[in-house]
Motif scaffolding. Structure first.
Motif, PDB file in Angstrom:
ATOM      1  N   ALA A 186     -27.702 -12.269  13.157  1.00 41.23           N
ATOM      2  CA  ALA A 186     -27.957 -11.511  14.385  1.00 41.23           C
ATOM      3  C   ALA A 186     -29.124 -10.569  14.142  1.00 41.23           C
ATOM      4  CB  ALA A 186     -26.714 -10.721  14.795  1.00 41.23           C
ATOM      5  N   VAL A 187     -30.008 -10.467  15.127  1.00 46.15           N
ATOM      6  CA  VAL A 187     -31.186  -9.617  14.973  1.00 46.15           C
ATOM      7  C   VAL A 187     -31.509  -8.927  16.289  1.00 46.15           C
ATOM      8  CG1 VAL A 187     -32.764 -11.540  15.494  1.00 46.15           C
ATOM      9  CG2 VAL A 187     -33.596  -9.555  14.202  1.00 46.15           C
ATOM     10  N   THR A 188     -31.958  -7.689  16.210  1.00 45.77           N
ATOM     11  CA  THR A 188     -32.399  -6.961  17.402  1.00 45.77           C
ATOM     12  C   THR A 188     -33.723  -7.535  17.897  1.00 45.77           C
ATOM     13  OG1 THR A 188     -31.427  -4.936  16.488  1.00 45.77           O
ATOM     14  CG2 THR A 188     -32.958  -4.688  18.341  1.00 45.77           C
ATOM     15  N   ASN A 189     -33.786  -7.849  19.194  1.00 45.47           N
ATOM     16  CA  ASN A 189     -35.071  -8.313  19.743  1.00 45.47           C
ATOM     17  C   ASN A 189     -35.534  -7.486  20.936  1.00 45.47           C
ATOM     18  OD1 ASN A 189     -33.319  -9.399  21.825  1.00 45.47           O
ATOM     19  ND2 ASN A 189     -34.963 -10.850  22.332  1.00 45.47           N
ATOM     20  N   VAL A 229     -28.430 -15.386  16.739  1.00 46.88           N
ATOM     21  CA  VAL A 229     -28.433 -14.799  18.080  1.00 46.88           C
ATOM     22  C   VAL A 229     -29.304 -13.551  18.071  1.00 46.88           C
ATOM     23  CG1 VAL A 229     -26.167 -15.638  18.824  1.00 46.88           C
ATOM     24  CG2 VAL A 229     -26.341 -13.479  17.550  1.00 46.88           C
ATOM     25  N   THR A 230     -29.861 -13.233  19.234  1.00 45.24           N
ATOM     26  CA  THR A 230     -30.598 -11.979  19.389  1.00 45.24           C
ATOM     27  C   THR A 230     -29.698 -10.967  20.081  1.00 45.24           C
ATOM     28  OG1 THR A 230     -31.544 -12.770  21.485  1.00 45.24           O
ATOM     29  CG2 THR A 230     -32.848 -13.087  19.484  1.00 45.24           C
ATOM     30  N   VAL A 231     -29.915  -9.690  19.770  1.00 43.39           N
ATOM     31  CA  VAL A 231     -29.050  -8.621  20.257  1.00 43.39           C
ATOM     32  C   VAL A 231     -29.882  -7.521  20.893  1.00 43.39           C
ATOM     33  CG1 VAL A 231     -27.429  -6.805  19.553  1.00 43.39           C
ATOM     34  CG2 VAL A 231     -27.261  -9.081  18.539  1.00 43.39           C
ATOM     35  N   ASN A 232     -29.454  -7.063  22.059  1.00 47.44           N
ATOM     36  CA  ASN A 232     -30.026  -5.872  22.672  1.00 47.44           C
ATOM     37  C   ASN A 232     -29.635  -4.665  21.807  1.00 47.44           C
ATOM     38  OD1 ASN A 232     -30.188  -3.454  24.331  1.00 47.44           O
ATOM     39  ND2 ASN A 232     -30.374  -4.778  26.106  1.00 47.44           N
ATOM     40  N   HIS A 233     -30.601  -3.858  21.454  1.00 45.03           N
ATOM     41  CA  HIS A 233     -30.354  -2.697  20.592  1.00 45.03           C
ATOM     42  C   HIS A 233     -29.229  -1.811  21.134  1.00 45.03           C
ATOM     43  CE1 HIS A 233     -31.399   0.506  17.744  1.00 45.03           C
ATOM     44  NE2 HIS A 233     -31.363   1.352  18.758  1.00 45.03           N
TER      45      HIS A 233
END
Length: 346
Positions: free
Chosen positions: A76-79, A106-110
């Motif tokens: 998972a990474v912040t994008n 997956v991308t994650v909203n900060h």
């Protein structure tokens, strides 16, 4: 085993969580010393620092968790949102790692990450709950009907609480970052020394505005300096300024909790580490019979564990990021005017 990567601003963070959401490692490289001389974050320097240490931190996080790369079942990474250059470092690193190892990502909203930090600290936080997100340039009120779902019901119209703390500290000659500096100094001061305004406190919505408060501080400091009769009582001014910010945050959060009839409240993000805010919210929530959750201070600032936790919820729902996903600097959400109108008409 979920790897979480956070590079949205000035902290490089990597963490590993197991499938039950337990933190196995949570590594952070802070850039405070890099940006302190400039009094704020320099985007180019932030991006370079991320590039220098992200791979090393990832190796360290995996070693500390005693997990090999082949054991990972998700990344998972912040994008979004954040500094686009800083975000790109994390997104491209996570994308390359996922592609090379064939691990789902997956991308994650900060801000989703900050929301997840409440349940990382307290798995028993009941829903529906009202969460105040106070992080950097964001001050939002989020209604969380179920874990992993949220609806913004209010947000800042100009300066956020974190910005108000940083800019206020600069006016008072305090070091960067301003929030912790004001928090420390305010403990020595008289919070009733100056009656600063409480912006939007009596407004009929759940929005925030701290630009006027910042201006009031600027003029007060200017007038006091022009008198030149005695040294500026910085501790008293800092305590009074902090009191005004905390009053607004606590009142708006608790008012929203009553209006939406939720079971619990929480405050997350960097400002959630403020000792005055934590104490006041605990006291107020207790009188209202609300379950209150305050994340551990290590989970208030940007960290990889919260991104991994938010990513874990997405992976459980079988969500996956596309290979052409990109970094996005803006929040990309809408304020729910219809929901607010419905509440206020009741």
């Amino acid at each position: 085993m979920i790897l979480g990567i956070e590079t949205s601003c000035d902290e490089t963070a990597v963490a590993v969580l197991d499938g039950d959401g337990h933190i196995l490692s949570n590594i952070l490289d802070s850039q405070v010393e890099v940006h302190a001389r400039y009094g704020g974050v320099v985007p180019e320097l932030a991006s370079r620092r991320h590039m220098e240490c992200l791979e090393l931190l990832t190796r360290e996080a995996l070693d500390l968790a005693k997990v090999s790369l082949s054991q990972l079942t998700g990344i998972a990474v912040t994008n979004r949102p954040g500094l686009v250059g800083a975000l790109l470092v994390g997104v491209n690193f996570a994308k390359a790692l996922a592609y090379a190892t064939n691990i789902p990502w997956v991308t994650v909203n900060h801000l989703e990450g900050h929301l997840a930090s409440a349940w990382l600290s307290d798995p028993n936080l009941p829903t529906p709950t009202m969460v105040l997100i106070a992080s950097g340039g964001h001050t939002h009120l989020a209604l969380v009907p179920h874990r992993g779902e949220y609806q913004f019901i209010g947000w800042t119209m100009d300066d956020a609480a974190g910005e108000a703390f940083d800019k206020g500290a600069k006016m008072l000659g305090l070091p960067y970052p301003g929030g912790p500096a004001i928090d420390r100094l305010a403990k020595q001061g008289n919070a009733q020394y100056v009656s600063f305004p409480r912006p939007t406190l009596r407004s009929q919505n759940f929005n925030f505005s701290f630009s006027g408060l910042k201006t009031a501080l600027r003029y007060f400091v200017r007038d006091e300096q022009q008198k030149g009769s005695s040294p500026l009582p910085v501790a008293d001014i800092a305590a009074s300024y902090q009191e005004a910010i905390v009053d607004v945050l606590v009142e708006k959060l608790c008012r929203a909790a009553r209006q939406y009839d939720v079971k619990g409240v929480s405050v997350v993000g960097g400002v959630a580490a403020n000792s005055c805010l934590r104490l006041r919210l605990e006291e107020r929530a207790r009188t209202l019979g609300l379950h209150v959750t305050l994340p551990h201070r290590a989970l208030c600032t940007d960290n990889g564990a919260m991104i991994a936790a938010a990513g874990l919820e997405k992976l459980k729902r079988k969500e996956r990021a596309a290979w052409d996903v990109d970094a996005i600097s803006t929040l990309q959400c809408k304020y729910d005017e219809s929901a607010m109108a419905g509440v206020l008409s009741q």
